[in-house]
Design a protein around this motif. Sequence first.
Motif, PDB file in Angstrom:
ATOM      1  N   ARG A 167      16.674  78.372  92.475  1.00  0.00           N
ATOM      2  CA  ARG A 167      15.976  77.933  91.566  1.00  0.00           C
ATOM      3  C   ARG A 167      14.748  77.435  91.867  1.00  0.00           C
ATOM      4  O   ARG A 167      14.804  76.677  92.894  1.00  0.00           O
ATOM      5  CB  ARG A 167      16.650  77.091  90.437  1.00  0.00           C
ATOM      6  CG  ARG A 167      16.039  76.326  89.513  1.00  0.00           C
ATOM      7  CD  ARG A 167      16.894  75.519  88.558  1.00  0.00           C
ATOM      8  NE  ARG A 167      16.144  74.734  87.696  1.00  0.00           N
ATOM      9  CZ  ARG A 167      16.272  73.362  87.366  1.00  0.00           C
ATOM     10  NH1 ARG A 167      17.028  72.713  88.097  1.00  0.00           N
ATOM     11  NH2 ARG A 167      15.089  72.667  86.682  1.00  0.00           N
ATOM     12  N   PHE A 226       9.829  73.528  95.415  1.00  0.00           N
ATOM     13  CA  PHE A 226      11.194  73.447  96.165  1.00  0.00           C
ATOM     14  C   PHE A 226      11.872  74.368  95.952  1.00  0.00           C
ATOM     15  O   PHE A 226      11.955  75.178  94.488  1.00  0.00           O
ATOM     16  CB  PHE A 226      11.771  72.027  95.787  1.00  0.00           C
ATOM     17  CG  PHE A 226      10.697  70.880  96.272  1.00  0.00           C
ATOM     18  CD1 PHE A 226      10.935  70.394  97.417  1.00  0.00           C
ATOM     19  CD2 PHE A 226       9.869  70.243  95.111  1.00  0.00           C
ATOM     20  CE1 PHE A 226      10.158  69.094  97.567  1.00  0.00           C
ATOM     21  CE2 PHE A 226       9.198  69.192  95.526  1.00  0.00           C
ATOM     22  CZ  PHE A 226       9.434  68.636  96.535  1.00  0.00           C
ATOM     23  N   CYS A 240      16.396  82.767 101.119  1.00  0.00           N
ATOM     24  CA  CYS A 240      16.527  82.272  99.500  1.00  0.00           C
ATOM     25  C   CYS A 240      15.961  83.126  98.638  1.00  0.00           C
ATOM     26  O   CYS A 240      16.723  83.454  97.686  1.00  0.00           O
ATOM     27  CB  CYS A 240      15.947  80.785  99.310  1.00  0.00           C
ATOM     28  SG  CYS A 240      16.663  79.551 100.514  1.00  0.00           S
ATOM     29  N   LYS A 290      21.814  70.794  98.227  1.00  0.00           N
ATOM     30  CA  LYS A 290      20.898  71.686  97.422  1.00  0.00           C
ATOM     31  C   LYS A 290      19.501  72.226  97.708  1.00  0.00           C
ATOM     32  O   LYS A 290      18.954  73.235  97.328  1.00  0.00           O
ATOM     33  CB  LYS A 290      20.778  70.755  95.967  1.00  0.00           C
ATOM     34  CG  LYS A 290      21.894  70.399  95.140  1.00  0.00           C
ATOM     35  CD  LYS A 290      22.790  71.741  94.728  1.00  0.00           C
ATOM     36  CE  LYS A 290      23.747  71.276  93.961  1.00  0.00           C
ATOM     37  NZ  LYS A 290      24.664  72.591  93.619  1.00  0.00           N
ATOM     38  N   TYR A 291      18.651  71.313  98.648  1.00  0.00           N
ATOM     39  CA  TYR A 291      17.495  71.788  98.909  1.00  0.00           C
ATOM     40  C   TYR A 291      17.305  72.006 100.179  1.00  0.00           C
ATOM     41  O   TYR A 291      17.253  70.882 101.095  1.00  0.00           O
ATOM     42  CB  TYR A 291      16.484  70.857  98.388  1.00  0.00           C
ATOM     43  CG  TYR A 291      16.243  70.564  96.909  1.00  0.00           C
ATOM     44  CD1 TYR A 291      15.520  71.620  96.182  1.00  0.00           C
ATOM     45  CD2 TYR A 291      16.869  69.801  96.028  1.00  0.00           C
ATOM     46  CE1 TYR A 291      15.371  71.436  94.736  1.00  0.00           C
ATOM     47  CE2 TYR A 291      16.882  69.399  94.744  1.00  0.00           C
ATOM     48  CZ  TYR A 291      16.119  70.527  94.179  1.00  0.00           C
ATOM     49  OH  TYR A 291      15.912  70.426  92.696  1.00  0.00           O
ATOM     50  N   MET A 295      15.798  75.244  95.076  1.00  0.00           N
ATOM     51  CA  MET A 295      17.160  74.949  95.111  1.00  0.00           C
ATOM     52  C   MET A 295      18.400  75.870  95.034  1.00  0.00           C
ATOM     53  O   MET A 295      18.192  76.721  94.418  1.00  0.00           O
ATOM     54  CB  MET A 295      17.202  74.227  93.563  1.00  0.00           C
ATOM     55  CG  MET A 295      18.664  73.110  93.627  1.00  0.00           C
ATOM     56  SD  MET A 295      18.717  72.520  92.040  1.00  0.00           S
ATOM     57  CE  MET A 295      19.571  73.668  91.109  1.00  0.00           C
ATOM     58  N   CYS A 296      19.258  75.715  96.015  1.00  0.00           N
ATOM     59  CA  CYS A 296      20.301  76.753  96.039  1.00  0.00           C
ATOM     60  C   CYS A 296      21.464  76.038  95.235  1.00  0.00           C
ATOM     61  O   CYS A 296      22.079  75.013  95.476  1.00  0.00           O
ATOM     62  CB  CYS A 296      20.728  76.666  97.552  1.00  0.00           C
ATOM     63  SG  CYS A 296      22.101  77.643  97.757  1.00  0.00           S
ATOM     64  N   VAL A 329      11.816  74.915  91.660  1.00  0.00           N
ATOM     65  CA  VAL A 329      11.444  73.509  90.879  1.00  0.00           C
ATOM     66  C   VAL A 329       9.941  73.198  91.591  1.00  0.00           C
ATOM     67  O   VAL A 329       9.885  73.165  92.506  1.00  0.00           O
ATOM     68  CB  VAL A 329      12.443  72.352  91.458  1.00  0.00           C
ATOM     69  CG1 VAL A 329      11.935  71.176  90.518  1.00  0.00           C
ATOM     70  CG2 VAL A 329      13.956  72.776  91.187  1.00  0.00           C
TER      71      VAL A 329
END
Length: 63
Positions: free
Chosen positions: A23, A32, A15, A41-42, A34-35, A25
């Motif tokens: 992103r 976390f 990632c 998403k996670y 986030m894609c 978070v």
Amino acid sequence: MTPPPDPLPFPDSLCHRCAAPPRYVQTRTSTFIMCPLLPQKYAPQPVRACSLFRPTEPGATPA
């Protein structure tokens, strides 16, 4: 884009090197990734294989 935390969580995860871009978070106790491409998403970390992975271009400046 949210800048990556220092140090990176799961430093061997794909990632961090993806052109998507991820992103980050952060909560008080966790970080976390986030894609923007994945429906869930996670992704469970660390990601070592991903069909949507696209490497960042050499010399590219993060968005």
